[in-house]
Design a protein around this motif. Structure first.
Motif, PDB file in Angstrom:
ATOM      1  N   GLY B  16       0.787  -1.219   0.000  1.00  0.00           N
ATOM      2  CA  GLY B  16       0.000   0.000   0.000  1.00  0.00           C
ATOM      3  C   GLY B  16       0.821   1.271   0.000  1.00  0.00           C
ATOM      4  N   GLN B  17       2.114   1.152   0.321  1.00  0.00           N
ATOM      5  CA  GLN B  17       2.975   2.325   0.340  1.00  0.00           C
ATOM      6  C   GLN B  17       3.436   2.685  -1.070  1.00  0.00           C
ATOM      7  N   GLU B  18       3.786   3.952  -1.224  1.00  0.00           N
ATOM      8  CA  GLU B  18       4.349   4.408  -2.502  1.00  0.00           C
ATOM      9  C   GLU B  18       5.846   4.131  -2.527  1.00  0.00           C
ATOM     10  N   VAL B  19       6.316   3.706  -3.674  1.00  0.00           N
ATOM     11  CA  VAL B  19       7.750   3.448  -3.859  1.00  0.00           C
ATOM     12  C   VAL B  19       8.228   4.260  -5.062  1.00  0.00           C
ATOM     13  N   THR B  20       9.309   4.967  -4.905  1.00  0.00           N
ATOM     14  CA  THR B  20       9.912   5.696  -6.012  1.00  0.00           C
ATOM     15  C   THR B  20      11.353   5.256  -6.177  1.00  0.00           C
ATOM     16  N   MET B  21      11.681   4.835  -7.383  1.00  0.00           N
ATOM     17  CA  MET B  21      13.045   4.423  -7.708  1.00  0.00           C
ATOM     18  C   MET B  21      13.613   5.426  -8.700  1.00  0.00           C
ATOM     19  N   PRO B  61       2.292  -2.291 -15.729  1.00  0.00           N
ATOM     20  CA  PRO B  61       0.917  -2.229 -15.223  1.00  0.00           C
ATOM     21  C   PRO B  61       0.510  -0.763 -15.016  1.00  0.00           C
ATOM     22  N   LYS B  62      -0.414  -0.293 -15.818  1.00  0.00           N
ATOM     23  CA  LYS B  62      -0.704   1.135 -15.856  1.00  0.00           C
ATOM     24  C   LYS B  62      -1.421   1.635 -14.620  1.00  0.00           C
ATOM     25  N   ASP B  63      -2.131   0.744 -13.952  1.00  0.00           N
ATOM     26  CA  ASP B  63      -2.950   1.241 -12.851  1.00  0.00           C
ATOM     27  C   ASP B  63      -2.120   1.667 -11.652  1.00  0.00           C
ATOM     28  N   LEU B  77      10.784   5.677 -11.588  1.00  0.00           N
ATOM     29  CA  LEU B  77       9.755   4.647 -11.683  1.00  0.00           C
ATOM     30  C   LEU B  77       9.027   4.638 -10.351  1.00  0.00           C
ATOM     31  N   LYS B  78       7.730   4.820 -10.420  1.00  0.00           N
ATOM     32  CA  LYS B  78       6.943   4.936  -9.207  1.00  0.00           C
ATOM     33  C   LYS B  78       5.892   3.837  -9.169  1.00  0.00           C
ATOM     34  N   ILE B  79       5.687   3.283  -7.996  1.00  0.00           N
ATOM     35  CA  ILE B  79       4.630   2.294  -7.789  1.00  0.00           C
ATOM     36  C   ILE B  79       3.743   2.810  -6.661  1.00  0.00           C
ATOM     37  N   GLN B  80       2.477   2.955  -6.956  1.00  0.00           N
ATOM     38  CA  GLN B  80       1.528   3.446  -5.972  1.00  0.00           C
ATOM     39  C   GLN B  80       0.132   2.900  -6.257  1.00  0.00           C
ATOM     40  N   PRO B  81      -0.441   2.101  -5.378  1.00  0.00           N
ATOM     41  CA  PRO B  81       0.142   1.531  -4.168  1.00  0.00           C
ATOM     42  C   PRO B  81       0.930   0.265  -4.482  1.00  0.00           C
ATOM     43  N   SER B  82       1.940  -0.022  -3.690  1.00  0.00           N
ATOM     44  CA  SER B  82       2.742  -1.222  -3.922  1.00  0.00           C
ATOM     45  C   SER B  82       2.021  -2.459  -3.391  1.00  0.00           C
ATOM     46  N   GLU B  83       2.344  -3.598  -4.014  1.00  0.00           N
ATOM     47  CA  GLU B  83       1.768  -4.879  -3.620  1.00  0.00           C
ATOM     48  C   GLU B  83       2.894  -5.902  -3.486  1.00  0.00           C
ATOM     49  N   PRO B  84       2.675  -6.960  -2.701  1.00  0.00           N
ATOM     50  CA  PRO B  84       3.735  -7.971  -2.544  1.00  0.00           C
ATOM     51  C   PRO B  84       4.234  -8.543  -3.867  1.00  0.00           C
ATOM     52  N   ARG B  85       3.365  -8.661  -4.864  1.00  0.00           N
ATOM     53  CA  ARG B  85       3.787  -9.212  -6.154  1.00  0.00           C
ATOM     54  C   ARG B  85       4.714  -8.274  -6.918  1.00  0.00           C
ATOM     55  N   ASP B  86       4.893  -7.061  -6.446  1.00  0.00           N
ATOM     56  CA  ASP B  86       5.844  -6.136  -7.067  1.00  0.00           C
ATOM     57  C   ASP B  86       7.278  -6.391  -6.600  1.00  0.00           C
ATOM     58  N   PRO B 105      23.025  -0.996 -11.136  1.00  0.00           N
ATOM     59  CA  PRO B 105      23.137  -2.132 -10.206  1.00  0.00           C
ATOM     60  C   PRO B 105      21.798  -2.670  -9.734  1.00  0.00           C
ATOM     61  N   GLY B 106      20.720  -1.953 -10.009  1.00  0.00           N
ATOM     62  CA  GLY B 106      19.392  -2.426  -9.646  1.00  0.00           C
ATOM     63  C   GLY B 106      18.928  -1.941  -8.288  1.00  0.00           C
ATOM     64  N   THR B 107      17.612  -1.911  -8.138  1.00  0.00           N
ATOM     65  CA  THR B 107      16.972  -1.662  -6.843  1.00  0.00           C
ATOM     66  C   THR B 107      16.240  -2.938  -6.460  1.00  0.00           C
ATOM     67  N   ARG B 108      16.617  -3.484  -5.316  1.00  0.00           N
ATOM     68  CA  ARG B 108      15.976  -4.719  -4.844  1.00  0.00           C
ATOM     69  C   ARG B 108      14.812  -4.328  -3.950  1.00  0.00           C
ATOM     70  N   LEU B 109      13.604  -4.546  -4.461  1.00  0.00           N
ATOM     71  CA  LEU B 109      12.390  -4.123  -3.761  1.00  0.00           C
ATOM     72  C   LEU B 109      11.698  -5.310  -3.108  1.00  0.00           C
ATOM     73  N   THR B 110      11.380  -5.160  -1.840  1.00  0.00           N
ATOM     74  CA  THR B 110      10.585  -6.151  -1.119  1.00  0.00           C
ATOM     75  C   THR B 110       9.358  -5.454  -0.557  1.00  0.00           C
ATOM     76  N   VAL B 111       8.194  -5.952  -0.940  1.00  0.00           N
ATOM     77  CA  VAL B 111       6.936  -5.401  -0.443  1.00  0.00           C
ATOM     78  C   VAL B 111       6.301  -6.445   0.475  1.00  0.00           C
ATOM     79  N   LEU B 112       6.156  -6.075   1.732  1.00  0.00           N
ATOM     80  CA  LEU B 112       5.642  -7.026   2.734  1.00  0.00           C
ATOM     81  C   LEU B 112       4.118  -6.994   2.813  1.00  0.00           C
TER      82      LEU B 112
END
Lengths: 109, 112
Positions: B16-21, B61-63, B77-86, B105-112
């Motif tokens: 549910g949190q916003e993530v910005t990379m 995923p546009k939504d 690159l922004k994800i809002q809201p984030s989900e575990p499958r992201d 080098p990449g951003t390693r994202l974990t969504v709990l």
């Protein structure tokens, strides 16, 4: 059907062996082809381009078969440091490119 | 030694949190790509830009995802809201031509 498909492996080979694997692509209009290498938990890096006439870079040989729509990578005299995942990239045009899922190679002592 | 930089390198967040990379391409490179890599799907192209204009974002995923280039030195690159499958590794890459892409080098994202 995926645009680019690779045998995921893993290919487990002893040092000094030769290993080869292919990457197939679905669109016959694809223009450019590359092999990238990705080490564990690292970013992909370009290994070599693939030319129609085939090309070599040291122990690595890349081939393109347009009739059968595949590219290949052959590694001779494998080294432990060749252990990695090898990704093929197919470029359709200026706006469309696809990566394969990768073939994992493990070279053992 | 020019290279693509990405921040953050690691991100753990709650659903549910916003993530910005963020990504800083190599100076002079006019094409920027965003990829996502997971064990199941491999490397997927999400979007790419040329001269800051979006050329293809059909993989995104546009939504919930959005990608922008506010200027030539920054891609987001922004994800809002984030989900575990992201949860995945997100790579940025840049190039001047299609001959070689230079990956960050990449951003390693974990969504709990």
């Amino acid at each position: 059907r995926k645009e680019v498909e690779q045998d995921p492996g893993p290919f487990n080979v002893p040092e000094g062996a030769t290993v080869a694997f292919n990457c197939t692509y679905s669109n016959s209009a694809s223009q450019s082809f590359f092999w990238y290498r990705q080490d564990c938990r690292k970013e992909p890096k370009l290994l070599m381009s693939v030319y129609s006439s085939g090309n070599e870079d040291g122990r690595f040989t890349a081939q393109l078969n347009r009739a059968s729509q595949y590219i290949s990578l052959l590694i001779r005299d494998s080294k432990l440091s060749d252990s990695a995942t090898y990704l093929c990239v197919v470029i359709l045009n200026d706006y469309k490119l696809s990566f394969g899922a990768g073939t994992t190679v493990t070279v053992r002592a | 030694d020019a290279r693509v930089t990405q921040t953050p390198r690691h991100k753990v967040t709650e659903m549910g949190q916003e993530v910005t990379m963020r990504c800083q391409p190599i100076l002079g490179h006019n094409t920027v790509f965003w990829y996502r890599q997971t064990m199941m799907q491999g490397l997927e192209l999400l979007a790419y830009f040329r001269n800051r204009a979006p050329l293809d974002d059909s993989g995104m995923p546009k939504d919930r995802f959005s990608a922008e280039m506010p200027d030539a030195t920054l891609a987001t690159l922004k994800i809002q809201p984030s989900e575990p499958r992201d949860s995945a590794v997100y790579f940025c890459a840049s190039t001047r031509t299609h001959n070689e892409q230079f990956f960050g080098p990449g951003t390693r994202l974990t969504v709990l």
